[in-house]
Design a protein around this motif. Structure first.
Motif, PDB file in Angstrom:
ATOM      1  N   MET A  39       0.856  -1.190   0.000  1.00  0.00           N
ATOM      2  CA  MET A  39       0.000   0.000   0.000  1.00  0.00           C
ATOM      3  C   MET A  39       0.896   1.245   0.000  1.00  0.00           C
ATOM      4  O   MET A  39       1.511   1.578   1.006  1.00  0.00           O
ATOM      5  CB  MET A  39      -0.919  -0.002   1.232  1.00  0.00           C
ATOM      6  CG  MET A  39      -1.883   1.156   1.277  1.00  0.00           C
ATOM      7  SD  MET A  39      -2.979   1.010   2.716  1.00  0.00           S
ATOM      8  CE  MET A  39      -3.858   2.557   2.604  1.00  0.00           C
ATOM      9  N   VAL A  40       0.980   1.906  -1.135  1.00  0.00           N
ATOM     10  CA  VAL A  40       1.847   3.077  -1.277  1.00  0.00           C
ATOM     11  C   VAL A  40       0.980   4.338  -1.313  1.00  0.00           C
ATOM     12  O   VAL A  40       0.117   4.480  -2.184  1.00  0.00           O
ATOM     13  CB  VAL A  40       2.699   2.988  -2.560  1.00  0.00           C
ATOM     14  CG1 VAL A  40       3.585   4.224  -2.684  1.00  0.00           C
ATOM     15  CG2 VAL A  40       3.525   1.702  -2.543  1.00  0.00           C
ATOM     16  N   VAL A  41       1.227   5.220  -0.376  1.00  0.00           N
ATOM     17  CA  VAL A  41       0.465   6.472  -0.287  1.00  0.00           C
ATOM     18  C   VAL A  41       1.449   7.625  -0.126  1.00  0.00           C
ATOM     19  O   VAL A  41       2.322   7.595   0.749  1.00  0.00           O
ATOM     20  CB  VAL A  41      -0.516   6.469   0.911  1.00  0.00           C
ATOM     21  CG1 VAL A  41      -1.271   7.798   0.984  1.00  0.00           C
ATOM     22  CG2 VAL A  41      -1.496   5.307   0.803  1.00  0.00           C
ATOM     23  N   HIS A  42       1.322   8.642  -0.971  1.00  0.00           N
ATOM     24  CA  HIS A  42       2.157   9.838  -0.879  1.00  0.00           C
ATOM     25  C   HIS A  42       1.279  11.027  -0.481  1.00  0.00           C
ATOM     26  O   HIS A  42       0.132  11.143  -0.938  1.00  0.00           O
ATOM     27  CB  HIS A  42       2.854  10.137  -2.210  1.00  0.00           C
ATOM     28  CG  HIS A  42       3.874   9.112  -2.595  1.00  0.00           C
ATOM     29  ND1 HIS A  42       3.568   8.033  -3.404  1.00  0.00           N
ATOM     30  CD2 HIS A  42       5.184   8.973  -2.272  1.00  0.00           C
ATOM     31  CE1 HIS A  42       4.651   7.283  -3.574  1.00  0.00           C
ATOM     32  NE2 HIS A  42       5.645   7.837  -2.897  1.00  0.00           N
ATOM     33  N   VAL A  43       1.816  11.884   0.351  1.00  0.00           N
ATOM     34  CA  VAL A  43       1.078  13.066   0.801  1.00  0.00           C
ATOM     35  C   VAL A  43       1.982  14.288   0.745  1.00  0.00           C
ATOM     36  O   VAL A  43       3.211  14.175   0.763  1.00  0.00           O
ATOM     37  CB  VAL A  43       0.560  12.892   2.251  1.00  0.00           C
ATOM     38  CG1 VAL A  43      -0.442  11.756   2.339  1.00  0.00           C
ATOM     39  CG2 VAL A  43       1.717  12.673   3.212  1.00  0.00           C
ATOM     40  N   ARG A  51       9.073  21.259   0.408  1.00  0.00           N
ATOM     41  CA  ARG A  51      10.176  21.622  -0.461  1.00  0.00           C
ATOM     42  C   ARG A  51       9.730  21.395  -1.903  1.00  0.00           C
ATOM     43  O   ARG A  51       8.994  20.434  -2.175  1.00  0.00           O
ATOM     44  CB  ARG A  51      11.422  20.783  -0.151  1.00  0.00           C
ATOM     45  CG  ARG A  51      11.948  20.920   1.260  1.00  0.00           C
ATOM     46  CD  ARG A  51      12.546  22.299   1.514  1.00  0.00           C
ATOM     47  NE  ARG A  51      13.099  22.402   2.857  1.00  0.00           N
ATOM     48  CZ  ARG A  51      12.412  22.806   3.918  1.00  0.00           C
ATOM     49  NH1 ARG A  51      11.121  23.127   3.784  1.00  0.00           N
ATOM     50  NH2 ARG A  51      12.995  22.878   5.103  1.00  0.00           N
ATOM     51  N   PRO A  52      10.147  22.218  -2.836  1.00  0.00           N
ATOM     52  CA  PRO A  52       9.717  22.051  -4.236  1.00  0.00           C
ATOM     53  C   PRO A  52      10.027  20.652  -4.765  1.00  0.00           C
ATOM     54  O   PRO A  52      11.137  20.141  -4.605  1.00  0.00           O
ATOM     55  CB  PRO A  52      10.547  23.119  -4.976  1.00  0.00           C
ATOM     56  CG  PRO A  52      10.848  24.154  -3.933  1.00  0.00           C
ATOM     57  CD  PRO A  52      11.026  23.384  -2.651  1.00  0.00           C
ATOM     58  N   GLY A  53       9.007  20.021  -5.342  1.00  0.00           N
ATOM     59  CA  GLY A  53       9.196  18.716  -5.965  1.00  0.00           C
ATOM     60  C   GLY A  53       9.279  17.551  -4.997  1.00  0.00           C
ATOM     61  O   GLY A  53       9.624  16.442  -5.407  1.00  0.00           O
ATOM     62  N   GLN A  54       8.970  17.774  -3.690  1.00  0.00           N
ATOM     63  CA  GLN A  54       9.074  16.701  -2.705  1.00  0.00           C
ATOM     64  C   GLN A  54       7.697  16.345  -2.117  1.00  0.00           C
ATOM     65  O   GLN A  54       6.871  17.228  -1.877  1.00  0.00           O
ATOM     66  CB  GLN A  54      10.000  17.105  -1.554  1.00  0.00           C
ATOM     67  CG  GLN A  54      11.461  17.204  -1.924  1.00  0.00           C
ATOM     68  CD  GLN A  54      12.343  17.473  -0.720  1.00  0.00           C
ATOM     69  OE1 GLN A  54      11.877  17.564   0.411  1.00  0.00           O
ATOM     70  NE2 GLN A  54      13.648  17.582  -0.972  1.00  0.00           N
TER      71      GLN A  54
END
Length: 237
Positions: A39-43, A51-54
């Motif tokens: 289960m991959v979740v990015h927030v 930070r830009p692009g993170q």
């Protein structure tokens, strides 16, 4: 969620066996539960840490995820089993510790433990090794004429006496319900229900009335746990 029947059963056992009843609340409950590897979740990070692009990849069940309540229940059950508790098949949120002769129920992040006074302290310490818990009141057996203060648990209030437990819905809850119907100054009625069928030609409820009706019925259904008489019409003969 645990049923009120299970809670009443545990309070009965606590009274008959003269055991302590401890109430606890798991702090930041969902964040204890790890996310499954698949289960991959990015927030987005908090504003002050962006930070830009993170983005951040979650490793714990964050509040707001649909799966978080289930993941926390699985984490809690696995943790309790590791500590020697056995999960009930009929009531999955009810646990029994054979060696300690103790019982535990979990409703979301609210815990209720029934155990002997001495063993209760060890059970608490064991749980604290696996999760953050804020312990509330402990309702110990009382002598004749003694009572504990009323304590809140799952939207209700409990009090222990020498002869058992009292459970009630707070007076404020009832007063709020009366205020919704503008019945604060209403007089008691022996039969507060319709005794005849509504007129077929009576106008249907509009959107506001329909919303009020559903809200009041929901509140009455919550009250029926302690006031089952509200679920039945009574008539004088």
């Amino acid at each position: 969620p645990i049923s009120t029947t299970a809670h009443r059963l545990l309070l009965y056992i606590a009274h008959v066996k003269q055991l302590d009843v401890a109430l606890g609340d798991v702090g930041t409950a969902f964040l204890h539960a790890p996310l499954p590897k698949d289960m991959v979740v990015h927030v987005l990070p908090p504003v002050n840490l962006r930070r830009p692009g993170q983005v951040w990849k979650l490793s714990k069940a964050l509040y707001g995820l649909r799966q978080s309540p289930r993941l926390f229940r699985e984490f809690l059950a696995a943790s309790l089993i590791k500590l020697g508790w056995t999960r009930c098949v009929v009531e999955p949120q009810l646990f029994y510790h054979k060696e300690a002769g103790a019982f535990l129920t979990a409703h979301a992040d609210d815990l209720l433990i029934v155990a002997g006074h001495v063993v209760m302290q060890k059970l608490k310490r064991d749980l604290e090794t696996l999760m953050r818990i804020k312990w509330g009141e402990c309702l110990s057996p009382k002598a004749v004429g003694e009572t504990t203060e009323w304590v809140r648990f799952l939207g209700r209030e409990m009090q222990r006496t020498a002869t058992g437990f009292r459970v009630r819905v707070s007076e404020n809850y009832v007063n709020t319900l009366l205020a919704l119907l503008r019945l604060e100054k209403g007089r008691a009625a022996p039969t507060p229900f319709l005794t005849t069928r509504p007129d077929k030609d009576s106008p249907a409820c509009d959107a506001v009335e329909h919303h009020l009706y559903r809200r009041v019925v929901g509140k009455l259904m919550w009250l029926t746990g302690e006031r089952p008489d509200l679920g039945y019409r009574s008539e004088e003969h």
